[in-house]
Design a protein around this motif. Structure first.
Motif, short mmCIF file in Angstrom:
data_model
loop_
_atom_site.label_atom_id
_atom_site.label_comp_id
_atom_site.label_asym_id
_atom_site.label_seq_id
_atom_site.Cartn_x
_atom_site.Cartn_y
_atom_site.Cartn_z
N LYS A 184 0.82 -1.22 0.00
CA LYS A 184 0.00 0.00 0.00
C LYS A 184 0.85 1.27 0.00
O LYS A 184 0.37 2.34 -0.40
CB LYS A 184 -0.90 0.01 1.23
N LYS A 185 2.09 1.17 0.43
CA LYS A 185 2.95 2.34 0.53
C LYS A 185 3.48 2.80 -0.83
O LYS A 185 3.99 3.91 -0.95
CB LYS A 185 4.12 2.05 1.47
N TRP A 186 3.35 1.94 -1.85
CA TRP A 186 3.88 2.26 -3.16
C TRP A 186 2.81 2.97 -3.99
O TRP A 186 1.77 2.39 -4.32
CB TRP A 186 4.36 1.00 -3.87
N LYS A 187 3.06 4.22 -4.34
CA LYS A 187 2.05 5.04 -5.02
C LYS A 187 1.68 4.50 -6.40
O LYS A 187 0.55 4.69 -6.85
CB LYS A 187 2.56 6.48 -5.15
N LYS A 188 2.59 3.85 -7.07
CA LYS A 188 2.32 3.37 -8.43
C LYS A 188 1.47 2.10 -8.44
O LYS A 188 0.95 1.72 -9.48
CB LYS A 188 3.64 3.11 -9.18
N ILE A 189 1.33 1.45 -7.29
CA ILE A 189 0.50 0.25 -7.23
C ILE A 189 -0.97 0.69 -7.15
O ILE A 189 -1.41 1.25 -6.15
CB ILE A 189 0.86 -0.64 -6.02
N LYS A 190 -1.71 0.42 -8.21
CA LYS A 190 -3.10 0.85 -8.31
C LYS A 190 -4.09 -0.26 -7.96
O LYS A 190 -5.23 0.02 -7.60
CB LYS A 190 -3.39 1.38 -9.72
N LYS A 191 -3.66 -1.51 -8.12
CA LYS A 191 -4.55 -2.63 -7.81
C LYS A 191 -3.77 -3.74 -7.12
O LYS A 191 -2.68 -4.12 -7.55
CB LYS A 191 -5.18 -3.20 -9.09
N ILE A 192 -4.36 -4.25 -6.04
CA ILE A 192 -3.87 -5.47 -5.39
C ILE A 192 -5.00 -6.48 -5.47
O ILE A 192 -6.13 -6.20 -5.08
CB ILE A 192 -3.48 -5.22 -3.92
N MET A 193 -4.69 -7.65 -6.00
CA MET A 193 -5.70 -8.68 -6.25
C MET A 193 -5.25 -10.01 -5.66
O MET A 193 -4.09 -10.17 -5.29
CB MET A 193 -5.93 -8.82 -7.76
#
Length: 328
Positions: free
Chosen positions: A81-90
């Motif tokens: 969650k701390k990484w701004k470029k990560i938009k989706k976690i599935m």
């Protein structure tokens, strides 16, 4: 990113090999010991740091084994969650494990969950284990209540392809959001698994009939984001991501071009990912689509390129023709 500019990057991260099921066609054959959280954190950082500088968005699919059996799952999600470029976690999951305390803590952080189902109750439970069908049916409302999109994925082969309509019916009755089919990839370490592989003629029939089902049942999203679908309809389908905008990471940190293309590129703890992505001969071969035999002159090349994993599993050559391609 090599000689291709991409905006999105996809990582399929198998955080554990632990699983409570023993599915007959599973590609996880040798269970590895889980890494420590500190190792998982450092390893994924080694990849996310350069990729964050290359692309606009990153999607991470957490898998296994069964990811809900990892003792590090909550801490992994909090770190991602701390990484701004990560938009989706599935998630990809077998859908049988419910930990309400954990689900409550992560409900706002997850975009969707994909659950495997292999047919009607009798066949599914023959492949995945007794009682699994009923347990998935029971647990879908729990995941839906979290406001996650719930998908059902069916891996098609000779044993189960006739039950696609039954699985679609299951999705409709249980208010599943997304249905997808994945072609079975034989295990490169066991040639006997080739016997489950469907012929190209049968794949064509299945793809055409499934596309017709998608036109009939508008309330269910049919996912066509894989190779060969563009042959059925020019408005659907996606090119193979291997070498272009995606990787897989195994539970011990081994990096693969994709999960089913079993060619190790290095390890996210011990090898420089920038060097792998820019200089690996395998990645360079895959990235240059003109290297793919029989496909190089096809007008569908940029929207398909065949499945490099099936080509490698069957022909022992990841640049050979997809043996299930029904256009050639």
């Amino acid at each position: 990113m090599g000689n291709k500019k991409v905006k999105n990057f996809y990582i399929q991260w198998h955080i554990t090999d632990r699983c409570n099921l023993k599915c007959k066609h599973c590609y996880v054959k040798n269970e590895k010991n889980d890494l420590k959280f500190s190792e998982l954190k450092q390893g994924i950082k080694n990849i996310l740091t350069p990729v964050s500088n290359w692309v606009d968005e990153i999607e991470i699919c957490i898998s296994g084994g069964e990811p809900f059996l990892s003792p590090h799952l909550y801490k992994i999600i909090q770190y991602l969650k701390k990484w701004k470029k990560i938009k989706k976690i599935m998630f990809t999951s077998n859908g049988t494990i419910i930990n309400l305390a954990l689900l409550k803590k992560i409900k706002k952080d997850i975009y969707d969950i994909q659950i495997s189902l292999e047919g009607g109750e009798k066949l599914n439970d023959y492949i995945r284990g007794n009682g699994v069908y009923e347990l998935i049916q029971k647990n879908i409302p729990v995941f839906k209540a979290l406001n996650w999109k719930v998908g059902i994925n069916m891996t098609i082969h000779k044993l189960n392809y006739e039950e696609i309509p039954s699985v679609v019916d299951f999705c409709l009755k249980n208010k599943v959001d997304i249905f997808s089919i994945t072609r079975f990839v034989p295990c490169t370490q066991d040639d006997s698994t080739n016997k489950l592989l469907l012929s190209k003629k049968k794949i064509e029939e299945i793809y055409c009939s499934t596309f017709k089902l998608s036109q009939k049942y508008k309330k269910l999203i049919f996912s066509f984001n894989r190779t060969l679908w563009n042959i059925v309809n020019s408005n659907i389908g996606r090119s193979c991501s291997a070498g272009i905008n995606g990787i897989a990471i195994l539970s011990d940190g081994t990096i693969l071009p994709c999960r089913r293309l079993e060619i190790p590129l290095g390890n996210f703890l011990n090898n420089d990912f920038v060097d792998i992505w820019l200089n690996s001969k395998i990645i360079q071969d895959l990235r240059n689509r003109k290297n793919i035999k029989e496909c190089s002159s096809c007008e569908k090349l940029e929207n398909c390129a065949g499945c490099r994993a099936i080509a490698y599993a069957v022909n022992k050559d990841y640049l050979s023709q997809d043996p299930q391609c029904f256009k050639i």
